[in-house]
Scaffold this motif. Structure first.
Motif, mmCIF file in Angstrom:
data_model
loop_
_atom_site.group_PDB
_atom_site.id
_atom_site.type_symbol
_atom_site.label_atom_id
_atom_site.label_comp_id
_atom_site.label_asym_id
_atom_site.label_seq_id
_atom_site.Cartn_x
_atom_site.Cartn_y
_atom_site.Cartn_z
ATOM 1 N N TYR A 72 24.988 20.933 30.652
ATOM 2 C CA TYR A 72 26.001 21.356 31.621
ATOM 3 C C TYR A 72 25.794 22.810 32.041
ATOM 4 O O TYR A 72 25.826 23.148 33.225
ATOM 5 C CB TYR A 72 27.400 21.173 31.023
ATOM 6 C CG TYR A 72 28.510 21.679 31.917
ATOM 7 C CD1 TYR A 72 29.021 20.874 32.930
ATOM 8 C CD2 TYR A 72 29.036 22.965 31.765
ATOM 9 C CE1 TYR A 72 30.035 21.336 33.772
ATOM 10 C CE2 TYR A 72 30.045 23.443 32.598
ATOM 11 C CZ TYR A 72 30.530 22.618 33.599
ATOM 12 O OH TYR A 72 31.519 23.080 34.437
ATOM 13 N N LEU A 73 25.588 23.676 31.074
ATOM 14 C CA LEU A 73 25.416 25.099 31.392
ATOM 15 C C LEU A 73 24.140 25.355 32.188
ATOM 16 O O LEU A 73 24.112 26.211 33.074
ATOM 17 C CB LEU A 73 25.426 25.927 30.112
ATOM 18 C CG LEU A 73 26.774 26.003 29.377
ATOM 19 C CD1 LEU A 73 26.608 26.717 28.039
ATOM 20 C CD2 LEU A 73 27.828 26.714 30.228
ATOM 21 N N ALA A 74 23.086 24.596 31.877
ATOM 22 C CA ALA A 74 21.839 24.761 32.632
ATOM 23 C C ALA A 74 22.032 24.423 34.099
ATOM 24 O O ALA A 74 21.501 25.102 34.986
ATOM 25 C CB ALA A 74 20.749 23.881 32.021
ATOM 26 N N GLU A 75 22.815 23.384 34.365
ATOM 27 C CA GLU A 75 23.052 22.958 35.744
ATOM 28 C C GLU A 75 24.073 23.859 36.443
ATOM 29 O O GLU A 75 23.971 24.101 37.648
ATOM 30 C CB GLU A 75 23.530 21.509 35.760
ATOM 31 C CG GLU A 75 22.477 20.517 35.284
ATOM 32 C CD GLU A 75 23.004 19.092 35.212
ATOM 33 O OE1 GLU A 75 24.116 18.849 35.722
ATOM 34 O OE2 GLU A 75 22.305 18.238 34.637
ATOM 35 N N THR A 76 25.043 24.343 35.691
ATOM 36 C CA THR A 76 26.132 25.124 36.280
ATOM 37 C C THR A 76 25.718 26.555 36.593
ATOM 38 O O THR A 76 26.254 27.183 37.514
ATOM 39 C CB THR A 76 27.346 25.113 35.327
ATOM 40 O OG1 THR A 76 27.709 23.746 35.059
ATOM 41 C CG2 THR A 76 28.540 25.831 35.929
ATOM 42 N N PHE A 77 24.752 27.063 35.832
ATOM 43 C CA PHE A 77 24.265 28.426 36.041
ATOM 44 C C PHE A 77 22.755 28.383 36.312
ATOM 45 O O PHE A 77 21.940 28.790 35.480
ATOM 46 C CB PHE A 77 24.593 29.298 34.817
ATOM 47 C CG PHE A 77 26.062 29.389 34.547
ATOM 48 C CD1 PHE A 77 26.856 30.294 35.246
ATOM 49 C CD2 PHE A 77 26.671 28.542 33.634
ATOM 50 C CE1 PHE A 77 28.225 30.368 35.025
ATOM 51 C CE2 PHE A 77 28.037 28.609 33.398
ATOM 52 C CZ PHE A 77 28.822 29.518 34.102
ATOM 53 N N PRO A 78 22.386 27.886 37.507
ATOM 54 C CA PRO A 78 20.975 27.639 37.807
ATOM 55 C C PRO A 78 20.121 28.891 37.875
ATOM 56 O O PRO A 78 18.897 28.807 37.713
ATOM 57 C CB PRO A 78 21.027 26.919 39.156
ATOM 58 C CG PRO A 78 22.318 27.358 39.777
ATOM 59 C CD PRO A 78 23.268 27.496 38.627
ATOM 60 N N ASN A 79 20.735 30.045 38.120
ATOM 61 C CA ASN A 79 19.940 31.271 38.233
ATOM 62 C C ASN A 79 19.226 31.633 36.935
ATOM 63 O O ASN A 79 18.253 32.400 36.947
ATOM 64 C CB ASN A 79 20.826 32.436 38.680
ATOM 65 C CG ASN A 79 21.260 32.313 40.126
ATOM 66 O OD1 ASN A 79 20.665 31.549 40.891
ATOM 67 N ND2 ASN A 79 22.301 33.029 40.506
ATOM 68 N N ALA A 80 19.690 31.067 35.821
ATOM 69 C CA ALA A 80 19.038 31.342 34.533
ATOM 70 C C ALA A 80 17.711 30.597 34.400
ATOM 71 O O ALA A 80 16.905 30.905 33.516
ATOM 72 C CB ALA A 80 19.959 30.971 33.383
ATOM 73 N N GLY A 81 17.490 29.603 35.263
ATOM 74 C CA GLY A 81 16.229 28.865 35.242
ATOM 75 C C GLY A 81 16.040 27.987 34.015
ATOM 76 O O GLY A 81 14.910 27.780 33.567
ATOM 77 N N LEU A 82 17.119 27.457 33.479
ATOM 78 C CA LEU A 82 17.041 26.659 32.248
ATOM 79 C C LEU A 82 17.097 25.158 32.489
ATOM 80 O O LEU A 82 16.876 24.375 31.564
ATOM 81 C CB LEU A 82 18.176 27.065 31.301
ATOM 82 C CG LEU A 82 18.141 28.533 30.864
ATOM 83 C CD1 LEU A 82 19.421 28.895 30.133
ATOM 84 C CD2 LEU A 82 16.928 28.808 30.002
ATOM 85 N N ALA A 83 17.411 24.755 33.709
ATOM 86 C CA ALA A 83 17.399 23.331 34.051
ATOM 87 C C ALA A 83 15.951 22.894 34.313
ATOM 88 O O ALA A 83 15.092 23.720 34.623
ATOM 89 C CB ALA A 83 18.261 23.081 35.280
#
Length: 208
Positions: A72-83
């Motif tokens: 969820y967090l990877a998708e919700t905060f895409p600027n982190a590049g974790l998705a």
């Protein structure tokens, strides 16, 4: 900015979500729950009827379960590049849910001294402990990270499983697992998250 509240206990799987929150760069408030009291209180049961941590509340959205929180967090905060990218998506979800499902079931059963009889192995879903752990070791050993050549949110969950299970002697610490763990524990966000939770543990110990 939508408010994000993180419910945890520093001596729990909440450490997975803390690490993921630090990796994501999200601003969040922390509510530390006590196993004997607040974790079982009606206020928290309304958030997670299972009365366990971690959980996050993001606006009106409630997310529980460590793997789900990571995704969820990877998708919700895409600027982190974790998705995951399109090329990484298959391995990302495959190993994220492998760690949350077959691996955890096999390790927990082994810890409880539950052995699956040969005729029951298909029902168990993971076959045997040796099969699962061998597959897991091969998965983390073939490339630098679980979905490829770069770190993703799946590594937070998969890596946490690798760390905990080897730390407590529930999983053999092979050369591949050791190298994978070393790559993850060198991350700034991991160290920052661990320091926060370790400080909370020390504070609780000082209070007795």
């Amino acid at each position: 900015m939508t408010a994000l509240t993180f419910y945890t206990n520093p001596q729990s799987r909440g450490r997975i979500a803390r690490w993921m929150l630090e990796e994501s760069g999200a601003a969040y408030d922390t509510v530390v729950l006590d196993y004997a009291t607040s974790l079982k209180a009606d206020a928290y049961r309304a958030i997670n009827p299972m009365m366990k941590v971690p959980a996050i509340v993001h606006g009106e959205t409630v997310v529980t379960e460590g793997a789900a929180i990571c995704a969820y967090l990877a998708e919700t905060f895409p600027n982190a590049g974790l998705a995951p990218t399109a090329a990484e998506r298959g391995d990302y979800y495959r190993w994220l849910f492998f760690a949350a499902g077959p691996l955890e079931a096999a390790v927990v059963n082994r810890a409880m001294k539950v052995e699956t009889e040969p005729q029951m192995q298909r029902m168990a879903g993971y076959g045997t402990f040796d099969l699962v752990t061998g597959v897991f070791d091969a998965a983390v050993s073939r490339r630098p990270y679980i979905a490829g050549d770069r770190f993703t949110a799946a590594d937070v969950y998969v890596g946490s499983a690798a760390m905990w299970y080897t730390q407590f002697g529930l999983l053999p610490k092979t050369e591949g697992l050791a190298a994978y763990i070393d790559r993850l524990t060198a991350r700034e966000a991991f160290r920052r998250a661990a320091a926060i939770d370790d400080a909370l543990l020390a504070e609780a110990a000082a209070k007795g």
